[in-house]
Design a protein around this motif. Structure first.
Motif, mmCIF file in Angstrom:
data_model
loop_
_atom_site.group_PDB
_atom_site.id
_atom_site.type_symbol
_atom_site.label_atom_id
_atom_site.label_comp_id
_atom_site.label_asym_id
_atom_site.label_seq_id
_atom_site.Cartn_x
_atom_site.Cartn_y
_atom_site.Cartn_z
ATOM 1 N N PRO A 337 89.255 64.156 78.167
ATOM 2 C CA PRO A 337 90.445 63.512 78.757
ATOM 3 C C PRO A 337 91.745 64.184 78.334
ATOM 4 C CG PRO A 337 88.936 61.864 77.879
ATOM 5 C CD PRO A 337 88.459 63.187 77.391
ATOM 6 N N CYS A 338 91.804 64.602 77.087
ATOM 7 C CA CYS A 338 93.000 65.279 76.581
ATOM 8 C C CYS A 338 93.167 66.641 77.243
ATOM 9 C CB CYS A 338 92.896 65.431 75.073
ATOM 10 S SG CYS A 338 94.291 66.269 74.304
ATOM 11 N N LEU A 339 92.070 67.376 77.414
ATOM 12 C CA LEU A 339 92.143 68.682 78.052
ATOM 13 C C LEU A 339 92.574 68.571 79.506
ATOM 14 C CD1 LEU A 339 88.899 70.324 76.590
ATOM 15 C CD2 LEU A 339 91.240 70.524 75.762
ATOM 16 N N ILE A 340 92.101 67.549 80.181
ATOM 17 C CA ILE A 340 92.492 67.322 81.581
ATOM 18 C C ILE A 340 93.988 67.031 81.676
ATOM 19 C CG2 ILE A 340 92.211 65.781 83.558
ATOM 20 C CD1 ILE A 340 89.261 65.477 82.689
ATOM 21 N N LYS A 341 94.487 66.184 80.765
ATOM 22 C CA LYS A 341 95.920 65.870 80.744
ATOM 23 C C LYS A 341 96.747 67.116 80.466
ATOM 24 C CE LYS A 341 96.659 61.353 81.293
ATOM 25 N NZ LYS A 341 97.723 60.750 82.127
ATOM 26 N N ALA A 342 96.325 67.914 79.483
ATOM 27 C CA ALA A 342 97.059 69.129 79.146
ATOM 28 C C ALA A 342 97.042 70.128 80.294
ATOM 29 C CB ALA A 342 96.467 69.757 77.882
ATOM 30 N N PHE A 343 95.965 70.143 81.054
ATOM 31 C CA PHE A 343 95.859 71.058 82.190
ATOM 32 C C PHE A 343 96.761 70.609 83.344
ATOM 33 C CE2 PHE A 343 93.994 72.641 86.128
ATOM 34 C CZ PHE A 343 93.784 73.982 85.821
ATOM 35 N N LYS A 344 96.774 69.303 83.600
ATOM 36 C CA LYS A 344 97.555 68.793 84.730
ATOM 37 C C LYS A 344 99.048 68.762 84.447
ATOM 38 C CE LYS A 344 94.030 65.843 86.890
ATOM 39 N NZ LYS A 344 93.697 64.431 87.272
ATOM 40 N N ASP A 345 99.414 68.400 83.231
ATOM 41 C CA ASP A 345 100.836 68.196 82.928
ATOM 42 C C ASP A 345 101.137 68.650 81.498
ATOM 43 O OD1 ASP A 345 103.453 67.426 83.167
ATOM 44 O OD2 ASP A 345 103.084 65.298 82.797
ATOM 45 N N PRO A 346 101.226 69.952 81.264
ATOM 46 C CA PRO A 346 101.439 70.466 79.907
ATOM 47 C C PRO A 346 102.876 70.251 79.431
ATOM 48 C CG PRO A 346 101.434 72.274 81.486
ATOM 49 C CD PRO A 346 101.120 71.030 82.269
ATOM 50 N N GLN A 347 103.111 69.147 78.751
ATOM 51 C CA GLN A 347 104.454 68.807 78.285
ATOM 52 C C GLN A 347 104.585 69.097 76.789
ATOM 53 O OE1 GLN A 347 105.900 64.919 79.465
ATOM 54 N NE2 GLN A 347 104.440 64.830 81.159
ATOM 55 N N PRO A 348 105.600 69.857 76.379
ATOM 56 C CA PRO A 348 105.779 70.174 74.947
ATOM 57 C C PRO A 348 105.897 68.928 74.073
ATOM 58 C CG PRO A 348 107.162 71.585 76.309
ATOM 59 C CD PRO A 348 106.578 70.561 77.233
ATOM 60 N N ARG A 349 106.518 67.869 74.587
ATOM 61 C CA ARG A 349 106.729 66.692 73.753
ATOM 62 C C ARG A 349 105.434 65.925 73.466
ATOM 63 N NH1 ARG A 349 107.273 61.910 76.848
ATOM 64 N NH2 ARG A 349 107.216 62.259 79.097
ATOM 65 N N LYS A 350 104.341 66.287 74.146
ATOM 66 C CA LYS A 350 103.070 65.586 73.929
ATOM 67 C C LYS A 350 102.064 66.406 73.128
ATOM 68 C CE LYS A 350 103.248 62.679 78.087
ATOM 69 N NZ LYS A 350 102.541 62.287 79.331
ATOM 70 N N ILE A 351 102.377 67.657 72.843
ATOM 71 C CA ILE A 351 101.383 68.536 72.238
ATOM 72 C C ILE A 351 100.957 68.068 70.851
ATOM 73 C CG2 ILE A 351 103.164 70.100 71.357
ATOM 74 C CD1 ILE A 351 99.601 71.000 72.579
ATOM 75 N N THR A 352 101.884 67.518 70.074
ATOM 76 C CA THR A 352 101.519 67.062 68.727
ATOM 77 C C THR A 352 100.500 65.938 68.785
ATOM 78 O OG1 THR A 352 103.678 67.712 67.842
ATOM 79 C CG2 THR A 352 102.413 66.106 66.571
ATOM 80 N N ARG A 353 100.685 65.004 69.706
ATOM 81 C CA ARG A 353 99.716 63.910 69.858
ATOM 82 C C ARG A 353 98.366 64.441 70.332
ATOM 83 N NH1 ARG A 353 101.770 58.462 70.496
ATOM 84 N NH2 ARG A 353 104.043 58.378 70.544
ATOM 85 N N TRP A 354 98.389 65.380 71.248
ATOM 86 C CA TRP A 354 97.127 65.927 71.754
ATOM 87 C C TRP A 354 96.353 66.629 70.651
ATOM 88 C CZ3 TRP A 354 99.823 68.343 76.645
ATOM 89 C CH2 TRP A 354 100.006 67.335 77.601
ATOM 90 N N VAL A 355 97.036 67.397 69.840
ATOM 91 C CA VAL A 355 96.367 68.104 68.746
ATOM 92 C C VAL A 355 95.825 67.106 67.723
ATOM 93 C CG1 VAL A 355 96.772 69.639 66.779
ATOM 94 C CG2 VAL A 355 97.629 70.258 69.045
#
Length: 533
Positions: A337-355
């Motif tokens: 789910p995280c990879l799909i979100k990062a692929f569809k909408d790669p937002q810098p402000r969300k990268i810390t949460r994704w990692v």
């Protein structure tokens, strides 16, 4: 609420005052850590002392072949180079520290003070990472994150009592994330590649980095995107070549990989590492007991989950055996789910949460997970904890559970007051900090609408007027945590004496696993939440 992080990057250079304030936080933490130098340390202390000795005494071609001690080198090359660098100073302080034979189990005050101080000094990397991530936040948020990270009791327990270098490594992770949040993707990818060559266990977040950088850095059409992909790939290859090139030259890359990935160690590092496989183990043991009582011939597993030792044989007698490939697939599915979100909408402000979510998946479902790996997602999530009241509530519970799950690392009686006081102090500081940030309702209500907008713009956008508190279910869980500790520490030894010594560890592991699972579900829900502008 999170957009204000991006707005401040165009306001010119940041004044030096935040850095000076952060150094004060570091100085206070360093004083406490210096007082803890004589305290208990684990076998990891001898592990790192031996690595100082072998990297200093042997040529590079023998580093990953040496078996003078049972504590063989199993970290990537950059960490070995780091140990070689420290060994230069160790040799000046006391040559016996770096003597391959005479240094075995060397435990004088000289080596204790030297190694403890190297960890404290290496925390400057963590300091710089926190500074980069918070330098453009408002003062309340910034200082609260400093409290959560620089004064983290879990880091004190793992690095400055048990003994490791997690603060140094997590500092590099935060530096990488800070570059990504600023939109400097090439630097972010470079620092992450360097981190992987220091400790390969951080590779759990590599899929998130790959998808995010592919979609965010390599955008802009085929030609531009392919050119940027080539640049990023060249940077990563250059980093890995610098790390592994000498060992490839000596024809030793297979030995290095074999040392780094000892899959024969088994699924679990210890029974009380609080992840999903604890429930799988309990279910298997429960079924084996039940089936034996019903007359079935069930083989009793030979590997132990309660001794804290690593077993080479499979421990399951009823349920299907778990292989490294199985855990890899499960982790990848949890990450999807995280990879799909990062692929569809790669937002810098969300990268810390994704990692952070990626490391939570690796902790819950990975192979041979160490209990200390909870730091990989707890520390980055401190940055997100100040963004909303919900984030604060989640982090408050997660931070307490993570710290408490590390208690069994310090099993000697003299360290018990230290770890309890560290957790209580940290919980109090978290409560006061979150309350100071969110409990601003009265002052806001007493002002006009124009003044209210002004206050919010200056950094009170997360102030809702609702007092910081945790929900009933979370309160019940924390009370249960207290009950578990009372039983494990006091009632079990008093009532049962020396019988069933594994029960306290099993109880702590299982109960903390529930809290970590709750946190993972909370993070997953945040990821699945529809995007908002």
């Amino acid at each position: 609420m999170e957009e204000n992080r991006r707005e401040d990057f165009s306001k010119g250079p940041t004044p030096r005052k935040p850095l000076l304030e952060l150094l004060w936080f570091y100085a206070v933490a360093a004083c406490i850590k210096l007082l803890l130098i004589p305290s208990y340390h684990s076998t990891d202390f001898e592990v790192h002392r031996h690595w100082l000795a072998l990297t200093h005494s042997l040529p590079l071609s023998q580093w990953y072949f040496d078996d003078t001690s049972q504590w063989t080198l199993d970290y990537p090359p950059f960490f070995a180079y780091f140990e070689r660098f420290l060994s230069i100073f160790a040799n000046i302080v006391d040559p016996q520290i770096v003597h391959l034979q005479k240094g075995l189990d060397y435990n004088t005050n000289t080596v204790i003070y030297f190694q403890r101080i190297t960890v404290i000094v290496s925390d400057l990397c963590l300091l710089y990472g926190v500074y980069r991530l918070t330098k453009n936040l408002d003062p309340i948020k910034r200082k609260l994150i400093w409290v959560l990270v620089i004064w983290s009791p879990a880091l004190v327990i793992v690095d400055h009592l048990h003994f490791q270098y997690n603060g140094f490594l997590l500092g590099m992770l935060l530096i990488s994330l800070s570059y990504l949040e600023e939109g400097r993707d090439l630097m972010g990818g470079f620092v992450f590649a360097v981190l992987l060559c220091f400790k390969h266990l951080f590779a759990v977040a590599a899929p998130v980095y790959f998808v995010y950088l592919l979609r965010h850095y390599c955008r802009g059409g085929f030609v531009r995107g392919f050119g940027r992909l080539t640049i990023m790939g060249s940077v990563v290859v250059a980093v890995f070549a610098a790390a592994y090139g000498p060992f490839i030259y000596h024809g030793q890359i297979q030995q290095v990989i074999r040392r780094m990935f000892p899959f024969g160690r088994g699924l679990c590092h210890a029974y009380w590492a609080p992840n999903f496989w604890v429930f799988y183990i309990l279910l298997d043991k429960g079924l084996s007991i039940l089936l034996r009582k019903l007359g079935f011939s069930i083989k009793i597993p030979t590997a132990s989950f309660t001794s804290g030792l690593v077993g080479d044989s499979s421990p399951f007698s009823v349920l299907p055996q778990i292989t490294p490939l199985t855990t890899f697939v499960v982790v990848l599915l949890a990450l999807s789910p995280c990879l799909i979100k990062a692929f569809k909408d790669p937002q810098p402000r969300k990268i810390t949460r994704w990692v952070a979510y990626a490391y939570a998946c690796g902790f819950l479902f990975g192979w041979h997970v160490h209990e200390k790996a909870s730091l990989h997602f707890v520390i980055p999530l401190a940055v997100a904890a100040v963004q909303s009241l919900e984030d604060a509530r989640h982090y408050f519970l997660l931070s307490i559970v993570s710290c408490y799950s590390l208690f069994p690392l310090l099993f000697e009686a003299q360290e018990y007051p230290i770890k309890v006081l560290l957790l209580l102090l940290h919980s109090s500081l978290m409560w006061l900090g979150f309350s100071a940030q969110f409990d601003k309702g009265e002052s806001v209500k007493q002002t006009g609408s124009k003044s209210k907008r002004h206050v919010q713009k200056k950094g009170s956008m997360t102030a809702t007027g609702e007092p910081f508190c945790i929900r009933f279910v979370e309160k019940v869980y924390l009370v249960g945590l207290l009950v578990v500790e009372i039983w494990a520490q006091f009632l079990h030894p008093f009532i049962l004496g020396g019988k069933f010594p594994f029960v306290p560890l099993m109880l702590i592991s299982t109960y903390c696993s529930l809290g970590v699972m709750y946190s993972w579900i909370w993070q997953l829900r945040w990821i699945l939440k529809p995007a908002t502008n």
